[in-house]
Design a protein around this motif. Sequence first.
Motif, short mmCIF file in Angstrom:
data_model
loop_
_atom_site.label_atom_id
_atom_site.label_comp_id
_atom_site.label_asym_id
_atom_site.label_seq_id
_atom_site.Cartn_x
_atom_site.Cartn_y
_atom_site.Cartn_z
N GLY A 162 0.80 -1.15 -0.04
CA GLY A 162 -0.03 0.19 0.11
C GLY A 162 0.69 1.32 0.05
N ALA A 163 2.08 1.12 0.62
CA ALA A 163 2.89 2.26 0.41
C ALA A 163 3.86 2.53 -0.74
CB ALA A 163 3.99 2.10 1.93
N LEU A 164 3.63 1.72 -1.60
CA LEU A 164 4.53 1.83 -2.80
C LEU A 164 3.73 2.80 -3.84
CD1 LEU A 164 5.43 -1.92 -3.97
CD2 LEU A 164 6.83 -0.36 -2.90
N ASN A 165 4.55 3.52 -4.48
CA ASN A 165 3.99 4.37 -5.89
C ASN A 165 4.14 3.34 -6.79
OD1 ASN A 165 3.79 6.11 -7.63
ND2 ASN A 165 5.11 7.55 -6.91
N VAL A 166 3.25 2.86 -7.27
CA VAL A 166 2.77 2.01 -8.52
C VAL A 166 3.21 2.62 -9.83
CG1 VAL A 166 1.34 0.31 -9.49
CG2 VAL A 166 0.96 0.77 -7.06
N ASP A 167 2.68 3.80 -9.89
CA ASP A 167 2.81 4.53 -11.04
C ASP A 167 4.36 4.83 -11.46
OD1 ASP A 167 0.11 4.61 -11.80
OD2 ASP A 167 -0.36 6.45 -10.52
N ALA A 168 5.11 5.16 -10.47
CA ALA A 168 6.57 5.32 -10.62
C ALA A 168 7.27 3.82 -10.59
CB ALA A 168 6.88 6.08 -9.40
N ARG A 169 6.29 2.81 -10.58
CA ARG A 169 7.09 1.62 -10.86
C ARG A 169 7.99 1.31 -9.65
NH1 ARG A 169 7.61 -0.17 -16.99
NH2 ARG A 169 5.26 0.08 -17.66
N GLU A 170 7.78 1.65 -8.47
CA GLU A 170 8.68 1.40 -7.15
C GLU A 170 8.68 0.04 -6.97
OE1 GLU A 170 9.10 3.38 -2.92
OE2 GLU A 170 7.11 3.83 -4.10
N PRO A 171 9.88 -0.55 -6.78
CA PRO A 171 10.28 -2.12 -6.73
C PRO A 171 9.96 -2.25 -5.17
CG PRO A 171 12.34 -0.95 -6.77
CD PRO A 171 11.25 0.22 -7.13
N VAL A 172 9.66 -3.62 -5.05
CA VAL A 172 9.29 -4.10 -3.75
C VAL A 172 10.75 -4.72 -3.15
CG1 VAL A 172 8.24 -5.42 -2.01
CG2 VAL A 172 7.11 -4.74 -4.11
N PHE A 173 11.30 -4.26 -2.18
CA PHE A 173 12.45 -4.95 -1.33
C PHE A 173 12.24 -5.53 -0.02
CE2 PHE A 173 14.53 -1.35 -3.95
CZ PHE A 173 15.64 -1.93 -4.47
N ILE A 174 12.62 -6.68 -0.02
CA ILE A 174 12.54 -7.64 1.04
C ILE A 174 13.70 -7.74 1.63
CG2 ILE A 174 11.40 -9.84 1.79
CD1 ILE A 174 9.80 -9.98 -0.69
N VAL A 175 13.87 -7.57 3.00
CA VAL A 175 14.92 -7.62 3.72
C VAL A 175 15.15 -9.15 4.45
CG1 VAL A 175 15.75 -5.17 3.76
CG2 VAL A 175 14.24 -6.13 5.60
N LYS A 176 16.29 -9.26 5.02
CA LYS A 176 16.43 -10.68 5.63
C LYS A 176 15.31 -10.66 7.06
CE LYS A 176 19.85 -13.32 7.74
NZ LYS A 176 19.90 -14.64 6.89
N GLU A 177 15.24 -9.69 7.45
CA GLU A 177 14.53 -9.56 8.88
C GLU A 177 12.79 -9.79 8.40
OE1 GLU A 177 16.78 -7.32 8.02
OE2 GLU A 177 18.26 -7.95 9.25
N ASP A 178 12.50 -9.39 7.38
CA ASP A 178 10.92 -9.48 6.92
C ASP A 178 10.66 -10.83 6.28
OD1 ASP A 178 10.80 -7.12 8.08
OD2 ASP A 178 10.78 -5.94 6.36
N ALA A 179 11.82 -11.50 5.87
CA ALA A 179 11.81 -12.71 5.09
C ALA A 179 10.80 -13.73 5.68
CB ALA A 179 12.95 -13.32 4.59
N GLU A 180 10.77 -13.90 6.82
CA GLU A 180 9.92 -15.06 7.43
C GLU A 180 8.20 -14.40 7.33
OE1 GLU A 180 10.29 -16.86 11.25
OE2 GLU A 180 12.68 -16.40 10.88
N ILE A 181 8.03 -13.11 7.62
CA ILE A 181 6.75 -12.58 7.70
C ILE A 181 6.22 -12.76 5.87
CG2 ILE A 181 5.40 -10.53 7.50
CD1 ILE A 181 7.41 -9.34 9.50
N TRP A 182 7.07 -12.40 4.75
CA TRP A 182 6.54 -12.62 3.43
C TRP A 182 6.52 -14.12 3.29
CZ3 TRP A 182 5.28 -9.40 -0.45
CH2 TRP A 182 5.48 -7.84 -0.33
#
Lengths: 92, 152
Positions: free
Chosen positions: B79-99
Motif C-alpha cells: 500500500g505504501a508503494l508508488n505504483v505509477d513510478a514503478r517503485e520496486p518491492v524490497f524484502i530484507v532478511k528480517e522480513d523474509a519470514e513474514i513474507w
Amino acid sequence: MSETQSATLEATSLDVPWNVVVHDDPVNLMNYVTWVFVKVFGYSEIRATKLMMEVHQAGKSIVWTGAKERAELYTQQLQGFQLKTSMERSSE
Amino acid sequence: MKAAPTLDGRIRIDLESKLDWMVMQSISHDALAVGVDLADRLGNFLGEEALKGDWEDFVRPDLKQGFSEQLEYIEKVLGALNVDAREPVFIVKEDAEIWYGGLNQARLALEERYHFDSENPETMSPGRRTAWFRSQFYQMLQSLLLDFLMRD
C-alpha cells in the motif's frame, strides 16, 4: 479408589510421553520443512532432512517425543510455521 | 514482473505492469478466500479431542493473530508503494519470514480451494488456471526467500 492411588495414577498418566507428528501436505516446500525442524528443535541439517523425507515419503513423521507440556509448545510452534501437526500418546 | 536477489542481501521485485500489481495484491485475497481460516484448519488436525479445549483457548488466538499480522504487513508494504513510478518491492532478511508466511497462507488456501494436485494447467478452466499461476508465482518467491534470505 483411595486418594493416594488416584494421585499416583494421575501422575503416571501425566508422565506418559507424547509424540509430536508432522503430516505431509502438497504445499509446504521440502527445504522449508527442513528449515523449520532446524529452527524449532535445533536439529542438525542431516537429522532435519531425514525427518522431512520421512514426512514426504511416509506421509508423516514423529519429530519429537517427550513431556506433554513441551509437546504442546512444539506443536504450537510448528503450527505457527503452518505445518500440519498433531499430538498423540507415545506407545513406547 | 522480475524478482531476484540483490548484491546487498535483499530480494528485489519489480512490478512492471498493473497485472503484476494485481498479482501481488492477490496474496492477502487468496489467503483469506477460504471458508475456514488457517488456524482452524490446523486445529482440525490436532489429534485427540481432549487436547482441543486448551488449544481453542490458548493457541488458536495466537495463531490467528500471527497469521493476520503477516498479511497486514504485506498489505502495508504494498500500500505504501508508488505504483505509477514503478517503485520496486524490497524484502530484507528480517522480513523474509513474514513474507514467506503470507505467501504460504495464500498457497495453502489456494490448494484448499482448488486441489491442484498434478493437474495439467492447459486443461484447467481459465479461473482455475490463473489461480494455479498465482500459486506457482508465490512458490517461486518463497524459494527465493528461502534460498537467499532465510537459510544461512
